[in-house]
Enzyme design. Structure first.
Site, PDB file in Angstrom:
ATOM      1  N   CYS A 140       0.835  -1.278   0.061  1.00  0.00           N
ATOM      2  CA  CYS A 140      -0.001  -0.047   0.024  1.00  0.00           C
ATOM      3  C   CYS A 140       0.810   1.365   0.004  1.00  0.00           C
ATOM      4  CB  CYS A 140      -0.875   0.065   1.155  1.00  0.00           C
ATOM      5  SG  CYS A 140      -2.186   1.264   1.106  1.00  0.00           S
ATOM      6  N   ASP A 188      -9.086  -4.161  -6.083  1.00  0.00           N
ATOM      7  CA  ASP A 188      -8.261  -2.887  -5.216  1.00  0.00           C
ATOM      8  C   ASP A 188      -9.470  -1.645  -5.527  1.00  0.00           C
ATOM      9  OD1 ASP A 188      -6.954  -1.044  -3.605  1.00  0.00           O
ATOM     10  OD2 ASP A 188      -5.033  -1.836  -4.317  1.00  0.00           O
ATOM     11  N   HIS A 220      -7.735  -5.514  -1.997  1.00  0.00           N
ATOM     12  CA  HIS A 220      -6.502  -4.896  -1.253  1.00  0.00           C
ATOM     13  C   HIS A 220      -6.112  -5.635   0.001  1.00  0.00           C
ATOM     14  CE1 HIS A 220      -4.125  -1.161  -0.654  1.00  0.00           C
ATOM     15  NE2 HIS A 220      -4.310  -1.510   0.950  1.00  0.00           N
TER      16      HIS A 220
END
Length: 249
Positions: A140, A188, A220
């Site tokens: 991330c 995501d 995600h």
């Protein structure tokens, strides 16, 4: 945030495990600007000569990333996971109660690169394993930070990022040198497929060596032992990372 306190990294495929971590524990590093930062090291019992700097998500250094450093050591890769936020939050706990966003917003690319350089220096030292090749991996916020090190940190062999934000890395493309591995969660919600494809196109146009793989339908933060339905994706991601390290060492 990317991973909660209950998340744990998946184990490497059994054939990739070369032994246990020979030693692991907390560490304090000093960056070139004098800032001290918390870190966590894991030394391989059967080292391959490769080292890994683990760049966490927006919460900084918490248990998921300490465990991940140990998983890399089990695969023969000496590792150091770092915390980003000592300059503004001080050293200390990064559990779920940590109010991370003001500190994320206060980070700079230069500060993160300095912290990464401190971890690289440790891995190259005798205490860190005297590794011959060094890689970064991030998730991330850390995924983008990892890709950015291709431009900002010297002497890296490769930079791996899971579900990073292309917009955070595109300003650095013209300066990138080390190869990238781009691992994309197909579902995501933070980054669209079009944004990822545009990023990959820009890398190609700039001649930046890279590999990219999309895990179709994966959310995600799919790289987590609790996501049993994504075990095949986790195993594949491990294989791609370890193959990338072997190829570029």
């Amino acid at each position: 945030m990317c991973y909660g306190d209950d998340a744990r990294p998946p184990l490497p495929p059994a054939l990739s495990i070369s032994g246990a971590a020979a030693d692991e524990g907390d560490l304090v590093l000093r960056a070139s600007d004098g800032a001290q930062l918390d870190a966590y090291f894991a030394r391989a019992s059967q080292p391959s000569g490769a080292g890994m700097v683990v760049l966490p998500d927006v919460r900084g250094l918490h248990q998921f990333y300490k465990d991940l450093a140990a998983r890399f050591a089990e695969a023969g890769i000496d590792s150091v996971a770092i915390d980003y936020f000592a300059r503004t939050a001080g050293r200390g706990d990064r559990s779920e109660g940590f109010d991370y966003m003001p500190h994320v917003q206060a980070t700079t690319a230069e500060g993160i690169a300095a912290d990464t350089a401190a971890a690289i220096a440790h891995l190259r030292s005798q205490d860190g394993g005297a590794v011959k090749s060094v890689f970064t991996v991030g998730f991330c916020f850390g995924g983008s930070n990892s890709w950015n090190q291709s431009a900002l940190s010297s002497g890296l062999n490769g930079c791996i990022g899971f579900y990073g934000r292309p917009a955070r890395s595109e300003p650095f493309i013209s300066r990138m040198k080390a190869p990238l591995l781009i691992l994309i969660a197909g579902a995501d919600q933070a980054t669209t497929p079009e944004q990822n494809q545009e990023f990959i196109k820009k890398l190609s146009d700039a001649g930046v060596p890279h590999e990219a793989h999309v895990y179709e339908g994966a959310p995600h933060s799919f790289f987590d032992r609790s996501y049993e339905q994504w075990k095949e994706a986790c195993d594949d991601a491990w294989r791609r990372m370890l193959d990338f390290v072997k190829k570029h060492s």
